[in-house]
Design a protein around this motif. Structure first.
Motif, PDB file in Angstrom:
ATOM      1  N   ILE A  87       0.861  -1.176   0.000  1.00  9.16           N
ATOM      2  CA  ILE A  87       0.000   0.000   0.000  1.00  9.16           C
ATOM      3  C   ILE A  87       0.900   1.229   0.000  1.00  9.16           C
ATOM      4  O   ILE A  87       1.983   1.222   0.591  1.00  9.16           O
ATOM      5  CB  ILE A  87      -0.961   0.001   1.206  1.00  9.16           C
ATOM      6  N   HIS A  88       0.497   2.289  -0.700  1.00 10.50           N
ATOM      7  CA  HIS A  88       1.325   3.498  -0.755  1.00 10.50           C
ATOM      8  C   HIS A  88       0.444   4.733  -0.664  1.00 10.50           C
ATOM      9  O   HIS A  88      -0.785   4.631  -0.590  1.00 10.50           O
ATOM     10  CB  HIS A  88       2.203   3.496  -2.013  1.00 10.50           C
ATOM     11  N   ILE A  89       1.089   5.891  -0.664  1.00 13.20           N
ATOM     12  CA  ILE A  89       0.329   7.129  -0.452  1.00 13.20           C
ATOM     13  C   ILE A  89      -0.648   7.400  -1.581  1.00 13.20           C
ATOM     14  O   ILE A  89      -1.666   8.040  -1.359  1.00 13.20           O
ATOM     15  CB  ILE A  89       1.240   8.352  -0.205  1.00 13.20           C
ATOM     16  N   GLY A  90      -0.396   6.904  -2.768  1.00 11.04           N
ATOM     17  CA  GLY A  90      -1.339   7.063  -3.868  1.00 11.04           C
ATOM     18  C   GLY A  90      -2.676   6.422  -3.532  1.00 11.04           C
ATOM     19  O   GLY A  90      -3.733   7.014  -3.747  1.00 11.04           O
ATOM     20  N   HIS A  91      -2.632   5.208  -2.980  1.00 11.95           N
ATOM     21  CA  HIS A  91      -3.862   4.526  -2.561  1.00 11.95           C
ATOM     22  C   HIS A  91      -4.605   5.363  -1.521  1.00 11.95           C
ATOM     23  O   HIS A  91      -5.825   5.525  -1.585  1.00 11.95           O
ATOM     24  CB  HIS A  91      -3.548   3.153  -1.951  1.00 11.95           C
ATOM     25  N   LEU A  92      -3.844   5.881  -0.566  1.00 10.38           N
ATOM     26  CA  LEU A  92      -4.459   6.629   0.543  1.00 10.38           C
ATOM     27  C   LEU A  92      -5.048   7.955   0.074  1.00 10.38           C
ATOM     28  O   LEU A  92      -6.119   8.365   0.534  1.00 10.38           O
ATOM     29  CB  LEU A  92      -3.437   6.845   1.655  1.00 10.38           C
ATOM     30  N   ILE A  93      -4.368   8.608  -0.843  1.00  8.54           N
ATOM     31  CA  ILE A  93      -4.878   9.879  -1.378  1.00  8.54           C
ATOM     32  C   ILE A  93      -6.174   9.641  -2.147  1.00  8.54           C
ATOM     33  O   ILE A  93      -7.144  10.393  -2.003  1.00  8.54           O
ATOM     34  CB  ILE A  93      -3.807  10.564  -2.255  1.00  8.54           C
ATOM     35  N   ILE A  94      -6.219   8.592  -2.952  1.00  9.10           N
ATOM     36  CA  ILE A  94      -7.440   8.264  -3.699  1.00  9.10           C
ATOM     37  C   ILE A  94      -8.576   7.946  -2.728  1.00  9.10           C
ATOM     38  O   ILE A  94      -9.692   8.448  -2.865  1.00  9.10           O
ATOM     39  CB  ILE A  94      -7.196   7.074  -4.665  1.00  9.10           C
ATOM     40  N   ALA A  95      -8.297   7.096  -1.744  1.00 12.00           N
ATOM     41  CA  ALA A  95      -9.332   6.726  -0.774  1.00 12.00           C
ATOM     42  C   ALA A  95      -9.838   7.951  -0.026  1.00 12.00           C
ATOM     43  O   ALA A  95     -11.052   8.126   0.159  1.00 12.00           O
ATOM     44  CB  ALA A  95      -8.786   5.691   0.208  1.00 12.00           C
ATOM     45  N   ASN A  96      -8.930   8.816   0.375  1.00 12.36           N
ATOM     46  CA  ASN A  96      -9.329  10.030   1.089  1.00 12.36           C
ATOM     47  C   ASN A  96     -10.164  10.939   0.190  1.00 12.36           C
ATOM     48  O   ASN A  96     -11.174  11.505   0.626  1.00 12.36           O
ATOM     49  CB  ASN A  96      -8.094  10.771   1.612  1.00 12.36           C
ATOM     50  N   SER A  97      -9.769  11.087  -1.065  1.00 11.14           N
ATOM     51  CA  SER A  97     -10.538  11.902  -2.012  1.00 11.14           C
ATOM     52  C   SER A  97     -11.945  11.333  -2.191  1.00 11.14           C
ATOM     53  O   SER A  97     -12.922  12.086  -2.227  1.00 11.14           O
ATOM     54  CB  SER A  97      -9.842  11.959  -3.373  1.00 11.14           C
ATOM     55  N   MET A  98     -12.050  10.026  -2.316  1.00  8.57           N
ATOM     56  CA  MET A  98     -13.355   9.386  -2.480  1.00  8.57           C
ATOM     57  C   MET A  98     -14.243   9.648  -1.266  1.00  8.57           C
ATOM     58  O   MET A  98     -15.409   9.996  -1.397  1.00  8.57           O
ATOM     59  CB  MET A  98     -13.200   7.868  -2.670  1.00  8.57           C
TER      60      MET A  98
END
Length: 190
Positions: free
Chosen positions: A13-24
């Protein structure tokens, strides 16, 4: 409650996943995001795939500070490879009080008709789609069950991160600090 299901290998898991999830979660009607850790993607070879329990641990560490995020190991208890439609049915049976939406990168839409029972997925949960670099126009652009969500355009890959680890290059800022620490402690991807 309306919940977004974010499937992935999360290797790691990386920050890209977390940024997308947070945006959603921040910009849609999704109240929670569940990270569904997939033991084996039917479309990917698993030669460099870390064990599913280790990837689950990394996801849990990455999201531990966000009460709107949850890690799910539902596919660990299903036949492999697991297919999204089967997992969606299992989750809905287990949590009938919730409404689910499938979160997907725009780059996956081109392959979506190859997914097992893709029409049923559209009917069952619909899709919340985030932009991906290099995505091409697709047949689902105006589909009533597909919602395009504005999110940062990110091009961070787990493949790059694994390669950096093998080469001894720092992955600081590419993964959350607790993930980086666990990778170092357990010597993952070396």
């Amino acid at each position: 409650m309306k919940i977004g299901l974010f499937f992935g290998s999360f290797n790691p898991i990386h920050i890209g996943h977390l940024i997308i999830a947070n945006s959603m979660q921040a910009t849609t009607d999704l109240e929670q995001i569940w990270f569904v850790v997939s033991p084996q993607n039917p479309f990917k070879k698993n030669s460099s795939l870390l064990h599913e329990f280790d990837r689950f641990d990394l996801v849990e560490r990455a999201i531990s500070d966000n009460p709107a995020f949850r890690a799910s190991d539902v596919e660990f208890h299903m036949p492999k490879p697991s297919y999204t439609i089967d997992t969606l049915i299992r989750i809905q049976e287990k949590f009938p009080q919730h409404e689910f939406r499938l979160i997907m990168g725009e780059d996956n839409l081109a392959q979506f008709p190859n997914w097992k029972n893709y029409e049923q997925i559209l009917e069952y949960t619909g899709l919340y789609v985030y932009p991906r670099p290099g995505s091409k126009p697709h047949a689902f652009a105006n589909h009533k069950a597909v919602r395009f969500v504005e999110a940062p355009l990110l091009d961070i890959s787990a493949t790059f991160i694994r390669s950096a680890i093998k080469k001894g290059i720092s992955i600081k800022y590419l993964v959350p600090e607790p993930v980086e620490q666990l990778i170092k402690i357990r010597k993952f991807y070396q």
